[in-house]
Design a protein around this motif. Structure first.
Motif, PDB file in Angstrom:
ATOM      1  N   PHE A   3       0.977  -1.171   0.148  1.00 36.77           N
ATOM      2  CA  PHE A   3      -0.051   0.035  -0.101  1.00 36.77           C
ATOM      3  C   PHE A   3       0.846   1.276   0.106  1.00 36.77           C
ATOM      4  CE2 PHE A   3      -3.032  -3.100   1.458  1.00 36.77           C
ATOM      5  CZ  PHE A   3      -4.357  -2.670   0.820  1.00 36.77           C
ATOM      6  N   LEU A   4       0.431   2.111  -0.810  1.00 30.67           N
ATOM      7  CA  LEU A   4       1.050   3.563  -0.724  1.00 30.67           C
ATOM      8  C   LEU A   4       0.283   4.764  -0.465  1.00 30.67           C
ATOM      9  CD1 LEU A   4       3.753   5.141  -1.985  1.00 30.67           C
ATOM     10  CD2 LEU A   4       2.524   5.082  -4.014  1.00 30.67           C
ATOM     11  N   LEU A   5       0.758   5.355   0.572  1.00 27.20           N
ATOM     12  CA  LEU A   5      -0.112   6.430   1.092  1.00 27.20           C
ATOM     13  C   LEU A   5       0.418   7.888   0.624  1.00 27.20           C
ATOM     14  CD1 LEU A   5      -2.597   6.879   2.937  1.00 27.20           C
ATOM     15  CD2 LEU A   5      -1.052   7.420   4.890  1.00 27.20           C
ATOM     16  N   LEU A   6      -0.394   8.438  -0.102  1.00 28.24           N
ATOM     17  CA  LEU A   6      -0.096   9.951  -0.634  1.00 28.24           C
ATOM     18  C   LEU A   6      -0.452  10.942   0.001  1.00 28.24           C
ATOM     19  CD1 LEU A   6      -0.823   9.393  -4.534  1.00 28.24           C
ATOM     20  CD2 LEU A   6       1.647   9.172  -3.202  1.00 28.24           C
ATOM     21  N   TRP A   7       0.009  12.353   0.280  1.00 33.61           N
ATOM     22  CA  TRP A   7      -0.388  13.353   1.161  1.00 33.61           C
ATOM     23  C   TRP A   7      -1.836  13.601   0.647  1.00 33.61           C
ATOM     24  CZ3 TRP A   7       1.420  15.052   5.303  1.00 33.61           C
ATOM     25  CH2 TRP A   7       2.910  14.741   5.400  1.00 33.61           C
ATOM     26  N   SER A   8      -2.231  13.438  -0.641  1.00 37.90           N
ATOM     27  CA  SER A   8      -3.544  13.678  -1.050  1.00 37.90           C
ATOM     28  C   SER A   8      -4.443  12.759  -0.346  1.00 37.90           C
ATOM     29  CB  SER A   8      -3.757  13.931  -2.398  1.00 37.90           C
ATOM     30  OG  SER A   8      -3.302  12.893  -3.457  1.00 37.90           O
ATOM     31  N   ASP A   9      -4.035  11.513  -0.268  1.00 37.53           N
ATOM     32  CA  ASP A   9      -4.891  10.437   0.114  1.00 37.53           C
ATOM     33  C   ASP A   9      -5.375  10.697   1.528  1.00 37.53           C
ATOM     34  OD1 ASP A   9      -4.318   9.126  -2.226  1.00 37.53           O
ATOM     35  OD2 ASP A   9      -2.759   7.803  -1.496  1.00 37.53           O
ATOM     36  N   VAL A  10      -4.532  11.286   2.223  1.00 44.47           N
ATOM     37  CA  VAL A  10      -4.560  11.549   4.022  1.00 44.47           C
ATOM     38  C   VAL A  10      -5.461  12.668   4.156  1.00 44.47           C
ATOM     39  CG1 VAL A  10      -3.493  12.398   5.913  1.00 44.47           C
ATOM     40  CG2 VAL A  10      -2.130  10.735   4.492  1.00 44.47           C
ATOM     41  N   LEU A  11      -5.367  13.477   3.018  1.00 40.29           N
ATOM     42  CA  LEU A  11      -6.241  14.775   2.951  1.00 40.29           C
ATOM     43  C   LEU A  11      -7.530  14.382   2.865  1.00 40.29           C
ATOM     44  CD1 LEU A  11      -4.032  17.528   1.439  1.00 40.29           C
ATOM     45  CD2 LEU A  11      -4.378  17.101   3.949  1.00 40.29           C
ATOM     46  N   ILE A  12      -7.908  13.306   1.899  1.00 43.12           N
ATOM     47  CA  ILE A  12      -9.312  13.283   1.303  1.00 43.12           C
ATOM     48  C   ILE A  12      -9.738  12.415   2.455  1.00 43.12           C
ATOM     49  CG2 ILE A  12      -8.703  11.260   0.232  1.00 43.12           C
ATOM     50  CD1 ILE A  12     -11.094  12.085  -1.901  1.00 43.12           C
ATOM     51  N   PHE A  13      -9.098  11.528   2.980  1.00 46.23           N
ATOM     52  CA  PHE A  13      -9.792  10.717   4.279  1.00 46.23           C
ATOM     53  C   PHE A  13     -10.091  11.623   5.436  1.00 46.23           C
ATOM     54  CE2 PHE A  13      -6.679   7.173   2.744  1.00 46.23           C
ATOM     55  CZ  PHE A  13      -7.615   6.698   1.946  1.00 46.23           C
ATOM     56  N   MET A  14      -9.293  12.528   5.658  1.00 44.30           N
ATOM     57  CA  MET A  14      -9.664  13.621   6.702  1.00 44.30           C
ATOM     58  C   MET A  14     -10.922  14.214   6.427  1.00 44.30           C
ATOM     59  SD  MET A  14      -5.974  14.989   7.767  1.00 44.30           S
ATOM     60  CE  MET A  14      -6.434  16.219   8.778  1.00 44.30           C
ATOM     61  N   LEU A  15     -11.032  14.469   5.020  1.00 43.01           N
ATOM     62  CA  LEU A  15     -12.048  15.211   4.710  1.00 43.01           C
ATOM     63  C   LEU A  15     -13.453  14.688   4.752  1.00 43.01           C
ATOM     64  CD1 LEU A  15     -13.586  17.679   2.926  1.00 43.01           C
ATOM     65  CD2 LEU A  15     -12.982  16.418   1.059  1.00 43.01           C
ATOM     66  N   VAL A  16     -13.492  13.320   4.536  1.00 39.80           N
ATOM     67  CA  VAL A  16     -14.615  12.496   4.430  1.00 39.80           C
ATOM     68  C   VAL A  16     -14.949  12.267   5.859  1.00 39.80           C
ATOM     69  CG1 VAL A  16     -15.451  10.249   4.173  1.00 39.80           C
ATOM     70  CG2 VAL A  16     -14.249  11.325   2.435  1.00 39.80           C
ATOM     71  N   ILE A  17     -13.998  12.056   6.943  1.00 38.17           N
ATOM     72  CA  ILE A  17     -14.305  11.779   8.325  1.00 38.17           C
ATOM     73  C   ILE A  17     -14.897  13.251   8.719  1.00 38.17           C
ATOM     74  CG2 ILE A  17     -13.184  11.373  10.540  1.00 38.17           C
ATOM     75  CD1 ILE A  17     -11.225   9.953   9.208  1.00 38.17           C
TER      76      ILE A  17
END
Length: 456
Positions: A3-17
């Protein structure tokens, strides 16, 4: 796989939460719940919200990235695992091998032959120049003349499967919400339409190229769907970066006035006097220089593109706060002179408490309306920035890059129009839904609108 975690991935997960938490906490605020009920009590609001939720769901699926492990070669240690440089996502798994169906070059929607002639050999071995058959489209057909009938049959099959999936998705919602007064029927009809559309597009695209292919032979529908994540993230993240700056400075200028007001006005006047495109272009190019001189920081190419993308979101947010700051300053100046604020000051209530309890709650309507409207504007701005070459990296799918590439294709004879149409349709639906939803939010949260309706 890895699995590869990008900065934008973290941001969109935070947005959905944050989005889920916001709607969950609405139950504790009856007044706020009533206003949102007014938004969702309108069928148009329900339809717009469902469409935007579908875009967010696609962006979320496209944000779970991973890399496949490569097969071991002779002499490689059993403890050593190498991974493919290509990065995939859950959305790629859902779309099957759509991203792997490459042709030689351009092909029109639902075509069986290439759009351009190539040097070929006939049955006798003679050199000819003709339109070669496509590598992946229509291979299941016995005769090319069967294409029309096959498209009709496959369409009916795909719509039938879409209706079955819609039934599975909507049935639990109906059982849970059947006694609600909100127009859930509009939401369910929209969900069914979206599911059927995706079912049709994915099934037909596995047999043909529904939106054709581009210059490199890549499937246009695949690139268009992959561009959803870029459009949703860019509009949302840039707006969320802009809001704290504009709110803090605008409220401070309007409430404290004096030298604070003068300093804030100087800042946003200076920022507004600089051409926005030039400021954004200069900032993006400076960050690109940092990426170029530090290649060891990034393991794969997508991480470079993602770093530039996050930087672009930050730059757009930092350079776009002046308009909202003006609105917040003016609204705060008005509210700070009202009777209940003056009474709070007379009773010795601290300034931070007055701002939190009285000023900010009465400016929520401005924030919500600005958020949705600026979201639409920033989605469109990405296309403009890509057009001048300072937008999203070319290795990352985006509607702006597709529109930028289509500017030369439209001047051909015959014109290649399907690349532009694909990006335009998906962008148009997203921006239209956001604008319609913002109108309803304004009607529900703007005190002037609410007061006018009450008097009427």
């Amino acid at each position: 796989m890895k699995f590869l975690l990008l900065w934008s991935d973290v941001l969109i997960f935070m947005l959905v939460i944050a989005l889920v938490s916001f709607f969950y906490t609405l139950r504790n605020d009856p007044q706020l719940s009533a206003r949102w009920r007014q938004v969702f009590g309108n069928r148009l609001g329900m339809i717009s919200f469902v469409i935007m939720a579908c875009y967010i769901a696609v962006a979320l699926l496209d944000s779970v990235h991973f890399r496949y492990a490569l097969d071991r070669v002779e002499g490689q240690s059993s403890d050593m695992v190498s991974y493919d440089n290509r990065v995939h996502s859950l959305l790629d798994l859902g779309m099957g091998n759509m991203g792997e169906l490459h042709e030689r070059t351009y092909s029109a929607p639902f075509a069986l032959i290439s759009f351009e002639k190539q040097n070929m050999k006939d049955a006798n071995g003679n050199d000819i120049r003709d339109f070669p058959p496509l590598l992946h489209a229509g291979k299941h057909l016995a005769q090319p003349s069967d294409r029309g009938q096959d498209i009709l049959q496959q369409t009916l099959l795909a719509l039938f499967v879409g209706l079955l999936i819609s039934l599975v998705v909507i049935a639990p919602q109906w059982w849970w919400l059947r006694h609600s007064s909100l127009p859930w029927h509009a939401a369910w009809a929209t969900q069914a339409a979206v599911i059927c559309l995706f079912s049709w597009a994915l099934h037909l695209n596995s047999l043909y190229h529904v939106l054709g292919t581009d210059l490199g032979g890549a499937d246009v529908l695949y690139k268009t769907i992959k561009g959803i994540r870029t459009g949703v993230l860019l509009g949302t993240l840039a707006t969320l970066i802009m809001l704290p700056i504009a709110v803090t400075l605008g409220v401070a200028a309007g409430y404290y006035r004096g030298w604070v007001d003068d300093a804030v006005q100087y800042l946003y006047t200076t920022l507004s006097s600089i051409p926005g495109i030039l400021l954004i272009a200069a900032s993006v190019l400076l960050f690109q220089v940092y990426i170029d001189i530090n290649p060891d920081i990034f393991e794969v190419g997508l991480q470079k593109a993602d770093a530039r993308f996050v930087a672009l979101c930050f730059i757009l947010g930092v350079t776009s706060w002046s308009s909202l700051c003006r609105l917040m300053r003016a609204e705060t100046l008005k509210i700070s002179q009202l009777g209940y604020v003056q009474a709070a000051r007379a009773f010795g209530v601290s300034n931070p408490r007055i701002i939190i309890r009285h000023i900010l709650p009465n400016t929520v309507h401005i924030l919500l309306i600005t958020f949705v409207l600026d979201f639409s504007a920033l989605v469109l701005a990405e296309a403009v920035l890509s057009y001048i070459g300072v937008g999203i990296d070319s290795s990352m799918a985006s509607w702006g890059n597709m529109i930028n590439g289509a500017r030369s294709e439209l001047s051909r004879e015959p014109a290649i129009w399907w690349t532009l149409i694909g990006a335009f349709f998906f962008m148009f639906v997203l921006v239209l839904s956001a604008n319609l939803f913002s109108d309803l939010v304004r009607d529900a949260f703007d005190p002037r609108t609410t007061t006018g309706k009450a008097k009427a």
